[in-house]
Design an enzyme around this catalytic site. Sequence first.
Site, PDB file in Angstrom:
ATOM      1  N   LYS A 173       6.292   7.173  -7.059  1.00 56.48           N
ATOM      2  CA  LYS A 173       5.502   5.932  -7.127  1.00 56.48           C
ATOM      3  C   LYS A 173       4.759   5.940  -8.461  1.00 56.48           C
ATOM      4  O   LYS A 173       3.593   6.339  -8.557  1.00 56.48           O
ATOM      5  CB  LYS A 173       4.551   5.835  -5.945  1.00 56.48           C
ATOM      6  CG  LYS A 173       3.914   4.462  -5.801  1.00 56.48           C
ATOM      7  CD  LYS A 173       3.224   4.300  -4.462  1.00 56.48           C
ATOM      8  CE  LYS A 173       2.309   3.094  -4.427  1.00 56.48           C
ATOM      9  NZ  LYS A 173       3.000   1.811  -4.509  1.00 56.48           N
TER      10      LYS A 173
HETATM   11  N1  PMP Z   1       8.765   0.255  -1.475  1.00 61.65           N
HETATM   12  C1  PMP Z   1       8.182   0.000  -2.660  1.00 61.65           C
HETATM   13  C2  PMP Z   1       9.040  -0.178  -3.845  1.00 61.65           C
HETATM   14  C3  PMP Z   1       6.795  -0.119  -2.755  1.00 61.65           C
HETATM   15  O1  PMP Z   1       6.223  -0.382  -3.928  1.00 61.65           O
HETATM   16  C4  PMP Z   1       5.998  -0.001  -1.588  1.00 61.65           C
HETATM   17  C5  PMP Z   1       4.516  -0.153  -1.677  1.00 61.65           C
HETATM   18  N2  PMP Z   1       3.872   1.074  -1.915  1.00 61.65           N
HETATM   19  C6  PMP Z   1       6.649   0.277  -0.378  1.00 61.65           C
HETATM   20  C7  PMP Z   1       8.030   0.408  -0.362  1.00 61.65           C
HETATM   21  C8  PMP Z   1       5.858   0.466   0.869  1.00 61.65           C
HETATM   22  O2  PMP Z   1       5.201   1.718   0.832  1.00 61.65           O
HETATM   23  P1  PMP Z   1       3.897   1.969   1.691  1.00 61.65           P
HETATM   24  O3  PMP Z   1       4.255   1.629   3.091  1.00 61.65           O
HETATM   25  O4  PMP Z   1       3.628   3.426   1.552  1.00 61.65           O
HETATM   26  O5  PMP Z   1       2.842   1.099   1.155  1.00 61.65           O
END
Ligand code: PMP
Length: 308
Positions: A160
């Site tokens: 991320k």
């Molecule tokens: N996929 C991507 C590409 C994202 O940016 C996010 C947001 N963080 C998610 C999935 C969802 O992740 P999370 O549930 O941990 O927020």
Amino acid sequence: MKYEIKNRRIWFKGEILNVNDAKINILSPTSQFGLNVFEGIPCYWNEEEKQLYAFRLDEHYERLMHSARLIQINNKYDKEELKKAFIDIVRANEYCENISVRQTLFVEGFGSWGSEDFVDMFIAPIPRGNTSAEYNKKGLNVCVTSWRRISESNLSPRIKCGANYINSRVGQREALRNGYDTCIFLSEIGKVAEGPGSCLFIIKNKVIITPKLTDSVLESITRDTIIQIAKLKGYEVIERTIDRTELYICDEAFLCGSAMEITPVLSVDKYIVGTGNKGEITKELHMTYLDIVKGKMKNFKKWLTPIY
Ligand code: PMP
């Protein structure tokens, strides 16, 4: 809220500052190359308890540390320090509302994209009303973007980092140009991956299906939460590779993430999904999700960190 948004407090390199005083060098690798890793951590206000709960902090910090490790950002903060700084800054703003908190490790200094030094952190609380309009919609009309999701062989979606969101951006911009709310990416090999800032689930004959973690997706914390809720409710949940055409014949579909929670997909490439309204199972999962994040389900309090 004690401070107006434009004067909110930010945790910046160990200090709590007015947001206008938190300044990063314009020549830094984070500013020029997106050399940072971050988390978006949701906090929900529980009115009866007068308490603000942060959701699954430990899992967010594990992912943050994995992201930093994978692109060799030398993070000097341990989990307890990450957590303490987070709580300090939310308290400093005296938030009594739902917020999202961005916690970012960034590379400063005058180096280039290969720089390893000058890693530090900021933490910025963002009131939920101010997140992207895409996330505030009741349901989404989406397209499959012509761009492919980044892959393990070039820039892993497991990380991320700021730079990964340029791939999200081109897909999202294409979707908006063509009159859609957002997009779904296919992976390099043409299988369904995820949205630009969210993971995807489809439901067919009451079976809940989502791409595997090795199908070019972020290891989403909401995805994991939904899988656990759905199994507890007795649904069959399958993590498997999904074909594009399955999107056009499923009964329900939704995108999920810390910011967008569980948002129904009403159509894909103008194929109506199910009845074209929010599906029943999607609704049920969303209601349970909201009860959990607000601390209304005892069995899931282990996932919550009280701020006050
Ligand atoms: N996929 C991507 C590409 C994202 O940016 C996010 C947001 N963080 C998610 C999935 C969802 O992740 P999370 O549930 O941990 O927020």
